[in-house]
Design an enzyme around this catalytic site. Structure first.
Site, short mmCIF file in Angstrom:
data_model
loop_
_atom_site.label_atom_id
_atom_site.label_comp_id
_atom_site.label_asym_id
_atom_site.label_seq_id
_atom_site.Cartn_x
_atom_site.Cartn_y
_atom_site.Cartn_z
CG ASP A 1 38.38 -33.04 2.47
OD1 ASP A 1 37.84 -33.83 3.62
OD2 ASP A 1 38.30 -32.94 1.41
NE ARG B 1 34.61 -28.43 -5.11
CZ ARG B 1 35.52 -29.22 -4.92
NH1 ARG B 1 36.61 -28.96 -4.67
NH2 ARG B 1 35.01 -30.48 -4.46
CG ASP C 1 35.75 -35.97 0.15
OD1 ASP C 1 36.70 -35.15 0.54
OD2 ASP C 1 35.26 -35.71 -1.01
NE ARG C 2 40.72 -33.48 -1.44
CZ ARG C 2 41.36 -32.98 -2.21
NH1 ARG C 2 42.88 -32.50 -2.06
NH2 ARG C 2 40.93 -32.71 -3.74
CG ASP D 1 34.18 -32.78 1.41
OD1 ASP D 1 35.44 -32.69 1.49
OD2 ASP D 1 33.67 -33.16 0.16
CB SER E 1 36.38 -30.36 -1.14
OG SER E 1 37.31 -31.24 -0.78
CG HIS E 2 40.77 -29.23 -0.88
ND1 HIS E 2 39.94 -29.83 -1.78
CD2 HIS E 2 41.62 -28.51 -1.56
CE1 HIS E 2 40.55 -29.78 -2.85
NE2 HIS E 2 41.42 -28.73 -2.99
CB THR F 1 41.20 -36.65 -12.06
OG1 THR F 1 42.76 -36.96 -12.18
CG2 THR F 1 41.08 -35.87 -10.81
CB THR G 1 37.06 -32.24 -10.50
OG1 THR G 1 38.01 -31.72 -11.19
CG2 THR G 1 37.64 -33.67 -10.48
CE LYS H 1 38.17 -37.07 -2.42
NZ LYS H 1 37.50 -36.44 -3.70
CE LYS I 1 29.93 -34.46 -4.27
NZ LYS I 1 30.89 -35.53 -4.18
CD GLU J 1 40.24 -38.89 -7.22
OE1 GLU J 1 40.81 -38.42 -8.57
OE2 GLU J 1 39.49 -38.50 -6.60
C1 VG1 Z 1 40.75 -32.56 -7.19
C2 VG1 Z 1 41.86 -33.70 -7.07
C3 VG1 Z 1 40.94 -34.83 -7.68
C4 VG1 Z 1 39.54 -35.02 -6.61
C5 VG1 Z 1 38.96 -33.72 -6.69
C6 VG1 Z 1 38.00 -33.60 -5.34
O1 VG1 Z 1 40.63 -32.20 -8.62
O2 VG1 Z 1 42.82 -33.86 -7.88
O3 VG1 Z 1 41.48 -36.16 -7.47
O4 VG1 Z 1 38.87 -35.83 -6.94
O5 VG1 Z 1 39.82 -32.76 -6.20
O6 VG1 Z 1 38.11 -33.89 -4.41
P1 VG1 Z 1 41.18 -31.29 -9.51
O7 VG1 Z 1 40.43 -31.39 -10.50
O8 VG1 Z 1 41.19 -29.73 -8.76
O9 VG1 Z 1 42.46 -31.79 -9.68
V1 VG1 Z 1 37.59 -33.08 -3.04
O10 VG1 Z 1 38.01 -33.75 -1.58
O11 VG1 Z 1 38.02 -31.51 -3.47
O12 VG1 Z 1 35.79 -33.15 -3.21
CO CO Z 2 36.72 -33.23 -0.07
#
Ligand code: VG1
Ligand code: CO
Length: 544
Positions: free
Chosen positions: A278, A22, A282-283, A280, A113-114, A345, A18, A377, A126, A364
């Site tokens: 979070d 990772r 973006d959340r 990085d 990310s998180h 997504t 997504t 984001k 990425k 999202e």
């Molecule tokens: C998750 C979220 C999605 C978001 C993605 C990356 O993906 O559901 O909405 O865009 O993380 O966000 P998934 O495929 O695990 O549902 V971040 O802040 O992790 O870069």
């Molecule tokens: Co993130």
């Protein structure tokens, strides 16, 4: 400069998910693993040669080492200029901002990310394109194809670049410039928001707020912007020093992992406003006094109030949300006469809509909100939106949210995550749902009449590209929905996400407990997918 050409063999698991590739840190530490992926980026993006590349990460374990590897490879591949954040740091939104501001041809962002960080935890990489946004599927698929046939990569032998000293050094013919990671981003925020108005609120003495950076990337950004520029008292930013292991926590701004900030926003001594971001940056999670604003509602409220915010005072062009995000913003769009798009997504699907000027705001359900100011984001941006709104409206967070529900109706919303389940079981469950789709429309599930049932496919209205298999949607006649999809960001096993929403237009029924309201739909969703028998789980890992 002597370029060393190193022989390698493909790894077959380098398809970006997504949001980038990772994997566990140990996987990235496998000899040639990181290098193969980086060379595949350079090989498929020839425009980088002689151009500018932005480079930075969220500061997690292995960030610094990976940056040195990438700098040497960038020099060997003839990249003209690399802008790297001091300390190797750049939040995801700041990287997007720097790419755009400096007209870079692309950027490499190091983050998972998180997901937790540390030697036994996660790492990620990425690629973002020249618009500042995550590479679209066509680009990530080309990189992936390259990783499957790669036989060599190029690097140079040289000492590490001092990432902590701002300034420019040269590696071969490549200029490496270490920049302050906050400056460009802070300047952009100043353009978008009325800092005087927000300062009057934050520094006025009455308003109390806390921001939890979760020992992740946003600490330096939040301190500079909230405390130094906007006058919020020192100590407003909690856990503000980025750590390689995020202090041992999950840098995930939700009700479970960000419990410290949730606790500060509840009870008799609650602050007026609290937020978190979070790993990085973006959340975002937005909290008022005893009030959690769901990300779906946050997007809807911002869309409805956008013209009260300086950067959007001229009006917004349209809005978009990812498919599992609640339909709250659709109602705002309908009332305001705005176009509203439903995308798969992942932020990369908003890129074309933003570039084409079809939308201004998007979001999202997974705590992601943003606008056309960058192509990612943006956690702190969302916080500043809310602060600006609070400063203009002089109401509480709860007051604003309740008034919104009265006007537009409330979309009760919840998400169940079943993490780390067996991959075969997860795929079997999705196949089982797929097999049932044709028989569902027109049927009734425990009193709920099914209007449609499909596997979501998206045709990008700008370039016509089609993305299939983006999640199972079951829509009911009363506006309720159940959505199932498998996560594309995990690093072990599979994660099943079940998203549920129901619409309540009656103001007298908008103050109920979400868990109670959703009980029936949860039961339907669990039974229909046979979650218990197929996954062996009687309860989800996380409920949002
Ligand atoms: C998750 C979220 C999605 C978001 C993605 C990356 O993906 O559901 O909405 O865009 O993380 O966000 P998934 O495929 O695990 O549902 V971040 O802040 O992790 O870069
Ligand atoms: Co993130």
């Amino acid at each position: 400069m002597d370029i060393a050409t190193i022989t390698t063999r493909p790894f077959h698991d380098q398809r970006p998910g997504t949001s980038g590739l990772r994997r566990k840190v140990r996987v990235f530490q496998t000899p040639h693993y990181l290098e193969n992926f980086v060379q595949s980026i350079f090989d498929t993006r020839p425009d980088l040669e002689g151009g500018t590349l932005v480079l930075g990460g969220d500061g997690r374990y292995y960030n610094r080492q990976a940056i040195q590897v990438i700098l040497r490879m960038a020099a060997a591949s003839g990249i003209g200029h690399v802008l790297v954040g001091q300390g190797g740091l750049l939040s995801t939104p700041a990287a997007s901002c720097v790419i755009r501001e400096h007209r870079a041809r692309g950027g490499i962002i190091l983050s998972a990310s998180h997901n937790p960080g540390g030697p036994d935890e996660d790492f990620g990489i990425k690629y973002n394109t020249a618009n500042g946004g995550p590479a679209p599927e066509g680009v990530t698929e080309a990189i992936y194809a390259r990783t499957r046939e790669i036989t060599q990569y190029r690097t140079i032998e040289t000492a590490d670049v001092d990432l902590d000293r701002p300034g420019t050094v040269t590696l071969g013919a490549t200029r490496v410039e270490v920049i302050d990671p906050v400056t460009d981003y802070a300047a952009l925020m100043q353009e978008l928001f009325d800092f005087n108005q927000i300062r009057a609120l934050c520094a006025g003495g009455k308003f109390r707020m806390r921001y939890d950076a979760m020992h992740a990337i946003t600490g330096p950004y939040a301190k500079r912007i909230l405390e130094d520029m906007l006058g919020a008292p020192p100590g407003t930013v909690l856990n503000g020093v980025p750590r390689e292991d995020f202090g041992g926590g999950h840098p995930d701004p939700n009700l479970v992992h960000a419990h410290e900030i949730v606790a500060l926003s509840t009870g008799p001594d609650a602050v007026d406003f609290a937020a978190a971001s979070d790993g990085d940056g973006d959340r975002n999670m937005i909290l008022g006094r005893d009030c959690f604003v769901t990300p779906s509602d946050s997007l809807a409220v911002l869309a409805a109030n956008a013209t009260r915010i300086k950067g959007y005072a001229g009006g917004i062009k349209g809005v978009a949300r990812s498919m599992p995000t609640s339909q709250a913003v659709d109602r705002v769009a309908a009332k305001l006469g705005l176009d509203c798009y439903e995308t798969p997504t992942g932020w990369k699907y908003f890129g074309n809509l933003l570039d084409a000027g079809r939308i201004t705001l998007c979001g999202e359900e997974s705590f992601g909100t943003g606008s056309d100011h960058i192509r990612e984001k943006d956690g702190l941006w969302a916080v500043l939106c809310w602060l600006n709104l609070l400063a203009v409206r002089q109401e509480s967070v709860a007051g604003i949210v309740h008034a919104h529900w009265r006007e537009f109706g409330r979309n009760y919303y919840t998400r169940y995550d079943y993490e780390g389940i067996d991959s075969d079981a997860a795929n079997g469950l999705m196949q089982h749902l797929q097999d049932r789709l044709d028989g569902l429309p027109g049927s009734t599930l425990d009193g709920y009449s099914v209007e449609y049932a499909d596997n979501f496919a998206y045709t990008d209205p700008v370039d016509g590209s089609v993305s299939r298999n983006q999640g199972i949607r079951i829509g009911f006649k009363d506006g309720s929905r159940i959505v199932y999809r498998l996560s594309g960001t995990g690093t072990s096993g599979a994660t099943l996400r079940v998203y549920l929403e129901t619409y309540e237009p009656d103001p007298a029924r908008q103050d109920r407990n979400t868990a109670e309201v959703m009980q029936e739909l949860v039961a339907i969703a669990t039974a229909l997918a046979e979650i218990g028998t197929r996954t062996g789980r009687s309860a989800p890992t996380v409920i949002t």
